[in-house]
Write a protein that holds these residues in place. Structure first.
Motif, PDB file in Angstrom:
ATOM      1  N   GLY A 243       0.820  -1.204   0.000  1.00  0.00           N
ATOM      2  CA  GLY A 243       0.000   0.000   0.000  1.00  0.00           C
ATOM      3  C   GLY A 243       0.849   1.248   0.000  1.00  0.00           C
ATOM      4  N   TYR A 244       0.171   2.377  -0.045  1.00  0.00           N
ATOM      5  CA  TYR A 244       0.838   3.682   0.010  1.00  0.00           C
ATOM      6  C   TYR A 244       0.401   4.373   1.298  1.00  0.00           C
ATOM      7  CZ  TYR A 244       2.322   2.855  -4.782  1.00  0.00           C
ATOM      8  OH  TYR A 244       2.909   2.332  -5.908  1.00  0.00           O
ATOM      9  N   SER A 245      -0.650   5.184   1.255  1.00  0.00           N
ATOM     10  CA  SER A 245      -1.119   5.835   2.474  1.00  0.00           C
ATOM     11  C   SER A 245      -2.006   4.907   3.300  1.00  0.00           C
ATOM     12  CB  SER A 245      -1.878   7.113   2.122  1.00  0.00           C
ATOM     13  OG  SER A 245      -2.961   6.818   1.250  1.00  0.00           O
ATOM     14  N   GLU A 246      -2.620   3.919   2.627  1.00  0.00           N
ATOM     15  CA  GLU A 246      -3.474   2.962   3.328  1.00  0.00           C
ATOM     16  C   GLU A 246      -3.241   1.566   2.765  1.00  0.00           C
ATOM     17  OE1 GLU A 246      -7.613   3.349   0.824  1.00  0.00           O
ATOM     18  OE2 GLU A 246      -7.282   4.792   2.455  1.00  0.00           O
ATOM     19  N   PRO A 247      -3.499   0.538   3.556  1.00  0.00           N
ATOM     20  CA  PRO A 247      -3.217  -0.836   3.102  1.00  0.00           C
ATOM     21  C   PRO A 247      -4.079  -1.243   1.903  1.00  0.00           C
ATOM     22  CG  PRO A 247      -3.546  -0.766   5.476  1.00  0.00           C
ATOM     23  CD  PRO A 247      -3.981   0.563   4.949  1.00  0.00           C
ATOM     24  N   LEU A 248      -3.448  -1.944   0.950  1.00  0.00           N
ATOM     25  CA  LEU A 248      -4.171  -2.533  -0.174  1.00  0.00           C
ATOM     26  C   LEU A 248      -4.471  -4.011   0.071  1.00  0.00           C
ATOM     27  CD1 LEU A 248      -2.213  -1.091  -3.263  1.00  0.00           C
ATOM     28  CD2 LEU A 248      -4.597  -0.631  -2.683  1.00  0.00           C
ATOM     29  N   THR A 249      -3.645  -4.639   0.900  1.00  0.00           N
ATOM     30  CA  THR A 249      -3.760  -6.098   1.091  1.00  0.00           C
ATOM     31  C   THR A 249      -3.746  -6.472   2.564  1.00  0.00           C
ATOM     32  OG1 THR A 249      -1.355  -6.435   1.077  1.00  0.00           O
ATOM     33  CG2 THR A 249      -2.487  -6.480  -1.052  1.00  0.00           C
ATOM     34  N   LYS A 250      -4.219  -7.669   2.808  1.00  0.00           N
ATOM     35  CA  LYS A 250      -4.028  -8.272   4.117  1.00  0.00           C
ATOM     36  C   LYS A 250      -2.559  -8.705   4.225  1.00  0.00           C
ATOM     37  CE  LYS A 250      -5.756 -12.636   2.218  1.00  0.00           C
ATOM     38  NZ  LYS A 250      -6.891 -13.591   2.194  1.00  0.00           N
ATOM     39  N   PRO A 251      -2.069  -9.082   5.416  1.00  0.00           N
ATOM     40  CA  PRO A 251      -0.678  -9.535   5.537  1.00  0.00           C
ATOM     41  C   PRO A 251      -0.410 -10.754   4.645  1.00  0.00           C
ATOM     42  CG  PRO A 251      -1.589  -9.051   7.693  1.00  0.00           C
ATOM     43  CD  PRO A 251      -2.733  -8.977   6.737  1.00  0.00           C
ATOM     44  N   LEU A 252       0.666 -10.679   3.884  1.00  0.00           N
ATOM     45  CA  LEU A 252       0.968 -11.724   2.898  1.00  0.00           C
ATOM     46  C   LEU A 252       2.180 -12.534   3.335  1.00  0.00           C
ATOM     47  CD1 LEU A 252       0.616  -9.586  -0.379  1.00  0.00           C
ATOM     48  CD2 LEU A 252      -1.136 -10.971   0.753  1.00  0.00           C
ATOM     49  N   ASN A 253       2.040 -13.841   3.231  1.00  0.00           N
ATOM     50  CA  ASN A 253       3.155 -14.740   3.503  1.00  0.00           C
ATOM     51  C   ASN A 253       3.303 -15.680   2.306  1.00  0.00           C
ATOM     52  OD1 ASN A 253       3.923 -14.228   6.506  1.00  0.00           O
ATOM     53  ND2 ASN A 253       1.679 -14.349   6.516  1.00  0.00           N
ATOM     54  N   PHE A 254       4.326 -15.442   1.521  1.00  0.00           N
ATOM     55  CA  PHE A 254       4.538 -16.297   0.349  1.00  0.00           C
ATOM     56  C   PHE A 254       6.028 -16.414   0.050  1.00  0.00           C
ATOM     57  CE2 PHE A 254       3.799 -12.021  -1.514  1.00  0.00           C
ATOM     58  CZ  PHE A 254       4.981 -11.851  -2.224  1.00  0.00           C
ATOM     59  N   GLU A 255       6.348 -17.369  -0.796  1.00  0.00           N
ATOM     60  CA  GLU A 255       7.736 -17.581  -1.238  1.00  0.00           C
ATOM     61  C   GLU A 255       7.748 -17.706  -2.760  1.00  0.00           C
ATOM     62  OE1 GLU A 255       9.248 -20.229   2.603  1.00  0.00           O
ATOM     63  OE2 GLU A 255       8.373 -21.234   0.853  1.00  0.00           O
ATOM     64  N   ILE A 256       8.731 -17.094  -3.369  1.00  0.00           N
ATOM     65  CA  ILE A 256       8.959 -17.269  -4.805  1.00  0.00           C
ATOM     66  C   ILE A 256      10.278 -18.021  -4.957  1.00  0.00           C
ATOM     67  CG2 ILE A 256       9.296 -16.132  -7.031  1.00  0.00           C
ATOM     68  CD1 ILE A 256       7.658 -13.789  -6.016  1.00  0.00           C
TER      69      ILE A 256
ATOM     70  N   TRP B 220      -0.921 -16.077  -9.874  1.00  0.00           N
ATOM     71  CA  TRP B 220      -1.452 -15.559  -8.614  1.00  0.00           C
ATOM     72  C   TRP B 220      -2.379 -14.402  -8.920  1.00  0.00           C
ATOM     73  CZ3 TRP B 220       3.552 -15.083  -5.092  1.00  0.00           C
ATOM     74  CH2 TRP B 220       4.036 -16.376  -4.816  1.00  0.00           C
ATOM     75  N   ASN B 221      -3.528 -14.381  -8.296  1.00  0.00           N
ATOM     76  CA  ASN B 221      -4.522 -13.324  -8.497  1.00  0.00           C
ATOM     77  C   ASN B 221      -4.559 -12.420  -7.266  1.00  0.00           C
ATOM     78  OD1 ASN B 221      -6.853 -11.747  -8.894  1.00  0.00           O
ATOM     79  ND2 ASN B 221      -7.856 -13.382 -10.042  1.00  0.00           N
ATOM     80  N   VAL B 222      -4.269 -11.130  -7.449  1.00  0.00           N
ATOM     81  CA  VAL B 222      -4.228 -10.195  -6.314  1.00  0.00           C
ATOM     82  C   VAL B 222      -5.599 -10.029  -5.663  1.00  0.00           C
ATOM     83  CG1 VAL B 222      -2.230  -8.899  -7.115  1.00  0.00           C
ATOM     84  CG2 VAL B 222      -4.500  -8.218  -7.871  1.00  0.00           C
ATOM     85  N   GLU B 223      -6.654 -10.436  -6.368  1.00  0.00           N
ATOM     86  CA  GLU B 223      -7.993 -10.327  -5.777  1.00  0.00           C
ATOM     87  C   GLU B 223      -8.141 -11.254  -4.566  1.00  0.00           C
ATOM     88  OE1 GLU B 223     -10.854 -10.860  -8.909  1.00  0.00           O
ATOM     89  OE2 GLU B 223      -9.861  -9.374 -10.176  1.00  0.00           O
ATOM     90  N   ASP B 224      -7.266 -12.248  -4.468  1.00  0.00           N
ATOM     91  CA  ASP B 224      -7.285 -13.147  -3.309  1.00  0.00           C
ATOM     92  C   ASP B 224      -6.677 -12.485  -2.075  1.00  0.00           C
ATOM     93  OD1 ASP B 224      -8.386 -15.106  -4.937  1.00  0.00           O
ATOM     94  OD2 ASP B 224      -6.426 -15.950  -5.454  1.00  0.00           O
ATOM     95  N   TRP B 225      -5.952 -11.375  -2.274  1.00  0.00           N
ATOM     96  CA  TRP B 225      -5.250 -10.722  -1.160  1.00  0.00           C
ATOM     97  C   TRP B 225      -5.892  -9.407  -0.738  1.00  0.00           C
ATOM     98  CZ3 TRP B 225       0.006 -10.469  -4.200  1.00  0.00           C
ATOM     99  CH2 TRP B 225       0.415 -11.772  -4.542  1.00  0.00           C
ATOM    100  N   THR B 226      -6.682  -8.825  -1.618  1.00  0.00           N
ATOM    101  CA  THR B 226      -7.077  -7.438  -1.433  1.00  0.00           C
ATOM    102  C   THR B 226      -8.013  -7.236  -0.239  1.00  0.00           C
ATOM    103  OG1 THR B 226      -8.038  -5.509  -2.532  1.00  0.00           O
ATOM    104  CG2 THR B 226      -9.058  -7.640  -3.010  1.00  0.00           C
ATOM    105  N   LEU B 227      -7.953  -6.021   0.296  1.00  0.00           N
ATOM    106  CA  LEU B 227      -8.889  -5.614   1.337  1.00  0.00           C
ATOM    107  C   LEU B 227     -10.117  -4.946   0.737  1.00  0.00           C
ATOM    108  CD1 LEU B 227      -6.384  -4.108   3.940  1.00  0.00           C
ATOM    109  CD2 LEU B 227      -7.562  -6.306   4.074  1.00  0.00           C
ATOM    110  N   LYS B 228     -10.058  -4.673  -0.579  1.00  0.00           N
ATOM    111  CA  LYS B 228     -11.158  -3.993  -1.244  1.00  0.00           C
ATOM    112  C   LYS B 228     -12.226  -4.993  -1.673  1.00  0.00           C
ATOM    113  CE  LYS B 228      -8.486  -0.119  -3.025  1.00  0.00           C
ATOM    114  NZ  LYS B 228      -8.230   0.730  -4.192  1.00  0.00           N
ATOM    115  N   ILE B 229     -13.421  -4.482  -1.874  1.00  0.00           N
ATOM    116  CA  ILE B 229     -14.512  -5.308  -2.398  1.00  0.00           C
ATOM    117  C   ILE B 229     -14.372  -5.364  -3.904  1.00  0.00           C
ATOM    118  CG2 ILE B 229     -17.012  -5.523  -2.645  1.00  0.00           C
ATOM    119  CD1 ILE B 229     -17.252  -3.930  -0.014  1.00  0.00           C
ATOM    120  N   VAL B 230     -14.254  -6.568  -4.461  1.00  0.00           N
ATOM    121  CA  VAL B 230     -14.065  -6.733  -5.909  1.00  0.00           C
ATOM    122  C   VAL B 230     -15.382  -7.171  -6.542  1.00  0.00           C
ATOM    123  CG1 VAL B 230     -12.764  -7.905  -7.687  1.00  0.00           C
ATOM    124  CG2 VAL B 230     -11.668  -7.347  -5.529  1.00  0.00           C
TER     125      VAL B 230
END
Length: 517
Positions: free
Chosen positions: A333-346, A507-517
């Motif tokens: 995010g920038y001024s406000e969070p875009l996602t929930k906390p993410l835990n992943f490995e590439i 990976w689809n960012v819609e699975d992480w977002t805090l926004k309503i899609v």
């Protein structure tokens, strides 16, 4: 009925011929695909027909009472306005009529007012507003804004806070709400995600009026156009049907032209040989002179010119550690969070595509991983021996240096010849190489930046919408290069046909977002 007639238009820029004696006709109900390689002049043509650019020669004539709506690749929005404010501008004339009508009602309170005249005019305005659907404007806005994904962003959001893709959606939504009699669309799918490309596809399929569409998305073109105009070497050629039909007919035309050229060259060679053998002999000099006159009158068929084909190949650096990046409760995010906390490995060897609706953090993810912006929370730990190669979306568009100087500034040890050879490999001509970055087309600009990426050794390519603006041939070559690349890839892309048969993960960012899609 012709809505637009373009006759014998020629235009050049900086010593470079873009259009030469080009003619074009748009008929009522035609859905035209304007196609051609990067830099052939497609956007220039649109700017000429709407009057933004005056051609060097020729004329452009619109039929009377035509309204034209133009979606530009590089339109901007004013800071301080909300999405809803911008969309309501599509009905500016109606709001002005309503304001005038309300003013008339106020004037009726004046004892000296001509109440009957005011009532009559106000009634006429009321009828216009009723007939135009003025009182269902908000419903129209919600319908089209929802179709293009703006509802999930929030119509009260300031336009200055929008991503590039979101701004394009706002401009496109406003244009569709204006409902002009002719739409001019310059690469409208570039920043749209798959779902909203499908919505726009359905809208254009059902569109009763005419439109001219610039696009390098073959599937999209095939589904919405019924006429193709091909821009090539300054010429405009019309083909009836979709893109696939154009390819078939263009191939036939090319072969016919090649055979005609070869036959004529053989005939010219025979005539020149006859003249050379007979002009010195008194007995045959007359025949030789006659053949020379015939030869002088021949209208020479031009040899079909082949466009320089791009060829991409990425250099590979040493093998990195097993994990390229590991995150712990990473919040984007920038001024406000875009996602929930993410835990992943590439992991090393992954070729990963990031998808999802615009504005949910795809570009933010790339920039956070690379350390270009700070995370709002958590960590992203990079592996050892990483040599990332980053292709940034829309970088370098306003640079006043030439393509040659741009690459040279990045690799000062190169000779002039080495820089030119590297750019030529990406399908760029001498004219492109010596042009300022800001005057190159979007596709030419992307090829310059892909050239830059090709000169570096990288074991991890991080690519943010690399296919935007690239012509069909360049996209195919880029896809081939990425398939052959042995390193890891992190790709943001809205074209499933480009990546779906070679990536290892999506990976689809819609699975992480805090926004309503």
């Amino acid at each position: 009925m012709s809505l637009l007639i373009v006759e014998n238009v020629s235009h050049g820029f900086g010593g470079r011929t873009i259009l030469e004696d080009a003619s074009f006709r748009l008929l009522k109900g035609e859905h035209v695909g304007l196609i051609g390689a990067n830099g052939e002049g497609k956007s220039t043509f649109l700017n000429i027909i709407i009057g933004n650019i005056q051609p060097d020669e020729g004329k452009v004539e619109w039929s009377k009472n035509v309204t034209v709506g133009y979606l530009d690749q590089h339109s901007s929005l004013k800071s301080g306005m909300t999405i809803r404010d911008v969309l309501r501008e599509a009905f500016k004339n109606m709001f002005e009529l309503e304001k005038k009508m309300l003013s008339m009602y106020d004037q009726m309170a004046d004892e000296n007012a001509d109440v009957d005249a005011l009532m009559e005019e106000a009634g006429e305005i009321q009828q216009i507003l009723d007939h135009s659907g003025f009182y269902t404007i908000d419903a129209k806005i919600n319908e089209i804004a929802g179709g293009l994904g703006l509802a999930s962003i929030g119509l009260d959001k300031d336009v200055s806070e929008l991503s590039g893709g979101q701004r394009t959606k706002v401009l496109l939504t406003k244009l569709l709400l204006e409902d002009p009699s002719i739409l001019l669309l310059d690469e409208p799918t570039n920043y749209l995600d798959f779902e909203h490309i499908e919505w726009l596809k359905r809208y254009l399929q059902e569109y009763e009026n005419a439109f001219i569409l610039i696009s390098h998305d073959v599937e999209f073109l095939n589904s919405v156009v019924n006429v193709i105009y091909h821009v090539n070497n300054g010429e405009l050629t019309r083909y009836t049907g979709d893109y696939d039909n154009f390819l078939h007919m263009h191939e036939i035309k090319q072969k016919q032209q090649e055979r005609a050229y070869e036959r004529q060259q053989a005939e010219i060679e025979r005539m020149e040989d006859f003249i050379a053998r007979n002009k010195a002999r008194v007995a045959t000099r007359g025949m030789a002179n006659s053949r020379q006159k015939m030869l002088d009158r021949i209208e020479v068929i031009e040899k079909p010119r082949e466009k320089p084909k791009p060829s991409f190949q990425f250099r590979e650096a040493r093998t990195p550690s097993r994990y390229l990046v590991q995150t712990k409760d990473l919040i984007l995010g920038y001024s406000e969070p875009l996602t929930k906390p993410l835990n992943f490995e590439i992991e090393r060897g992954m070729k990963l595509a990031i998808t999802g609706t615009n504005g949910l953090g795809k570009t933010t993810l790339l920039k956070t991983i690379l350390g270009k912006i700070k995370a709002l929370g958590g960590t992203a730990e990079l592996g050892d021996y990483l040599a990332p190669g980053y292709f940034e979306q829309e970088a370098g568009r306003d640079s006043e240096i030439t393509a040659l100087d741009y690459i040279w500034s990045k690799f000062p040890s190169y000779t002039n010849g080495e820089v030119r050879a590297a750019l030529a490999k990406c399908g760029l001509t001498t004219e492109h190489i010596t042009s300022q970055m800001r005057v190159l087309s979007g596709g030419e600009n992307a090829k310059v930046r892909l050239c830059e990426l090709m000169q570096k050794e990288a074991n991890w390519l991080i690519l943010d919408e690399p296919t935007n603006h690239l012509d069909v041939e360049a996209k195919e070559e880029l896809k081939k290069a990425l398939m052959e690349y042995k390193g890891s890839i992190l790709l943001v892309c809205h074209e499933p046909l480009f990546y779906e048969d070679w990536v290892t993960d999506v990976w689809n960012v819609e699975d992480w977002t805090l926004k309503i899609v």
